[in-house]
Structure formats: structure tokens, C-alpha cells
Design a protein around this motif. Structure first.
Motif, mmCIF file in Angstrom:
data_model
loop_
_atom_site.group_PDB
_atom_site.id
_atom_site.type_symbol
_atom_site.label_atom_id
_atom_site.label_comp_id
_atom_site.label_asym_id
_atom_site.label_seq_id
_atom_site.Cartn_x
_atom_site.Cartn_y
_atom_site.Cartn_z
ATOM 1 N N ILE A 184 7.627 -2.006 5.959
ATOM 2 C CA ILE A 184 7.497 -0.585 5.638
ATOM 3 C C ILE A 184 8.709 -0.177 4.808
ATOM 4 N N PHE A 209 0.819 -1.205 0.000
ATOM 5 C CA PHE A 209 0.000 0.000 0.000
ATOM 6 C C PHE A 209 0.859 1.263 0.000
ATOM 7 N N ASP A 210 0.425 2.256 -0.750
ATOM 8 C CA ASP A 210 0.884 3.625 -0.543
ATOM 9 C C ASP A 210 0.274 4.111 0.775
ATOM 10 N N LYS A 211 0.771 5.233 1.303
ATOM 11 C CA LYS A 211 0.252 5.711 2.587
ATOM 12 C C LYS A 211 -0.717 6.888 2.421
ATOM 13 N N LEU A 215 0.919 5.152 11.336
ATOM 14 C CA LEU A 215 0.323 3.826 11.502
ATOM 15 C C LEU A 215 0.025 3.527 12.969
ATOM 16 N N VAL A 230 3.700 -1.408 3.410
ATOM 17 C CA VAL A 230 3.410 0.003 3.153
ATOM 18 C C VAL A 230 4.646 0.626 2.532
ATOM 19 N N THR A 244 5.962 4.303 1.179
ATOM 20 C CA THR A 244 5.618 5.714 1.217
ATOM 21 C C THR A 244 6.802 6.584 0.858
ATOM 22 N N LEU A 250 -4.101 5.120 2.379
ATOM 23 C CA LEU A 250 -4.513 4.651 3.710
ATOM 24 C C LEU A 250 -5.035 5.792 4.572
ATOM 25 N N VAL A 267 1.315 -4.420 10.252
ATOM 26 C CA VAL A 267 2.078 -4.192 9.022
ATOM 27 C C VAL A 267 3.338 -5.046 9.051
ATOM 28 N N ALA A 280 6.009 7.601 8.955
ATOM 29 C CA ALA A 280 5.192 6.439 8.598
ATOM 30 C C ALA A 280 4.799 5.647 9.841
#
Length: 236
Positions: A151, A7-9, A139, A126, A128, A13, A148, A135
Motif C-alpha cells: 500500500i 491499483f488506485d483506490k 480494504l 494499492v 492512493t 476499487l 494486498v 486505505a
């Protein structure tokens, strides 16, 4: 089969405008930036349109702290020192986040989303353009950090769309890139997805359906049928 979702942040998200719209407005008013000789061009180069909205595919939307710092240096701020400019940018946005965490809005119950994905065999990552500290703080605020598995930030890897972070996710989680879905709100995320199984675009950030250029586009990460997309998308 072992699977992954990367996922992008921000904008994916977390709601982009609720926090970062305010942060960017404050950033542009910072005393350190008031010496710029062409303020209108400066804002455009950073990615702020005439209407005040942040443009996709711009340093402020998709770029790293270093990308933003480069614009500052190009406009002759910080005496041409990219390192000083980058330190200023990173410190400014982390400090803003720390002081305005209540404005950071997750786009749904992220811990539940991640746990549900893990229950059906997905590792959760994640990736980002933000710093690792920011980050992790984001989260943690969403009570999702413990869910997660990986990262990736520019502190550790080349920034998106360089696939190095995707390959690192795969190494750590025993995955193949062809078994990873990339989820994001920008064309940069979709460019990264070219090295993965498929890209899933979300319309919760700065990118439009046209810019995302993927058959898999949904309003938010909470609306994505992850297993269905995985099964429908052809592995590479």
C-alpha cells in the motif's frame, strides 16, 4: 515471470460517489469553512463543478489531503497555517469514513479479484491519495486487506504521479517497472503508468475515456483481462 498490478483506490476499487460524494457535501458545510469570502470560487478550486459533481484532475478527485488543505489556506482559512488545514482535512475525511463505512461500496469482490491475480503470478499493490489509516480501513471493510501485498499513500511516499511509489512497490515485490500494470480512473494514474508497463483505465470513477488516454479502458476492475493486457502491452 513475476508481475505486478498497482491499483488506485477510490473510483477504481471503490465507488466514488456512494461515499465520497456525501463526504464532500458535508465537508463544504463544515463550520470551519463557512468564513470563506468567495464560496463559488472556493468550490471550483477544490474541484466541485456548478452542477455539484467532482471534476477530474482536481484536489478533491485526485489530490492529497495536503492539496485540499492548500486550497483552504489560499482562501485564507486556518489563519494561513497549512499544517493546521491538513490536519483538519485528514481528520474530517477519516472520521467521515469511520462513521459511514456502510456507504463504502467495493466495485466487486475485491478479495477474489486479488487472490485470482496472485494465483497467476501478480503481486497486488494499492496506491492512493488517501491516508494510510483510511486505505487500510477501506480494504478491511472490503475483506481484502490481507490480499494486498503493498500500500502506498502520501504518508509514506510522494503523491502520484511521482513514480517513487511505483519503484518502492517494485523493490518490495522484486519486480521491474516494465512488469507492472497501473490501474486507475484518472489521468494522474495514467501519468504514473508512463513509468510502468501499461496503464489500464476504468470508467467507474471521475475520468472519461478521453481523459484516460490509454488503449486499455474497461467499465470496472472486474472487467479487465489482466493477463491479456500484460501480454499485449510492450515492456519498456
Amino acid at each position: 515471470m513475476r508481475k505486478g498490478v498497482l491499483f488506485d483506490k477510490d473510483g477504481t476499487l471503490f465507488d466514488f460517489q456512494s461515499l465520497w460524494g456525501k463526504a464532500i457535501a458535508d465537508f463544504l458545510q463544515a463550520p470551519e469553512l463557512q468564513l470563506v469570502k468567495q464560496p463559488a470560487q472556493f468550490q471550483l478550486d477544490l474541484g466541485v463543478n456548478d452542477d455539484g459533481r467532482v471534476r477530474s484532475n482536481s484536489p478533491l478527485a485526485d489530490g492529497t489531503n495536503a492539496d485540499i488543505a492548500l486550497v483552504l489556506v489560499q482562501h485564507r482559512l486556518f489563519h494561513g497555517s497549512l499544517e493546521s488545514a491538513e490536519q483538519f482535512v485528514a481528520s474530517f475525511f477519516l472520521r467521515f469514513l469511520q462513521h459511514h463505512l456502510s456507504d463504502l461500496k467495493p466495485l466487486g469482490p475485491l478479495a477474489d479479484l486479488f487472490a485470482g491475480l496472485q494465483q497467476v503470478g501478480f503481486a497486488v499493490g494499492v496506491a492512493t491519495s488517501d491516508s494510510l489509516d483510511a486505505a487500510q480501513l477501506s480494504l478491511t471493510h472490503a475483506q481484502a486487506l490481507s490480499q494486498v501485498d503493498f500500500i502506498a499513500t502520501p504518508d509514506q511516499y510522494p503523491s502520484k504521479p511521482d513514480p517513487a511509489l511505483l519503484y518502492a512497490f517494485c523493490r518490495e515485490q522484486n519486480l521491474h517497472p516494465a512488469d507492472v500494470l497501473v490501474v486507475g480512473d484518472s489521468s494522474v494514474d495514467m501519468a504514473l503508468a508512463q513509468h510502468a508497463r501499461a496503464g489500464i483505465g476504468v470508467l467507474s470513477g471521475v475520468g472519461t475515456r478521453t481523459e484516460l488516454a490509454t488503449p486499455y479502458v474497461y467499465p470496472t476492475v472486474m472487467d479487465v483481462p489482466y493477463l491479456t493486457v500484460f501480454q499485449e502491452s510492450s515492456s519498456k
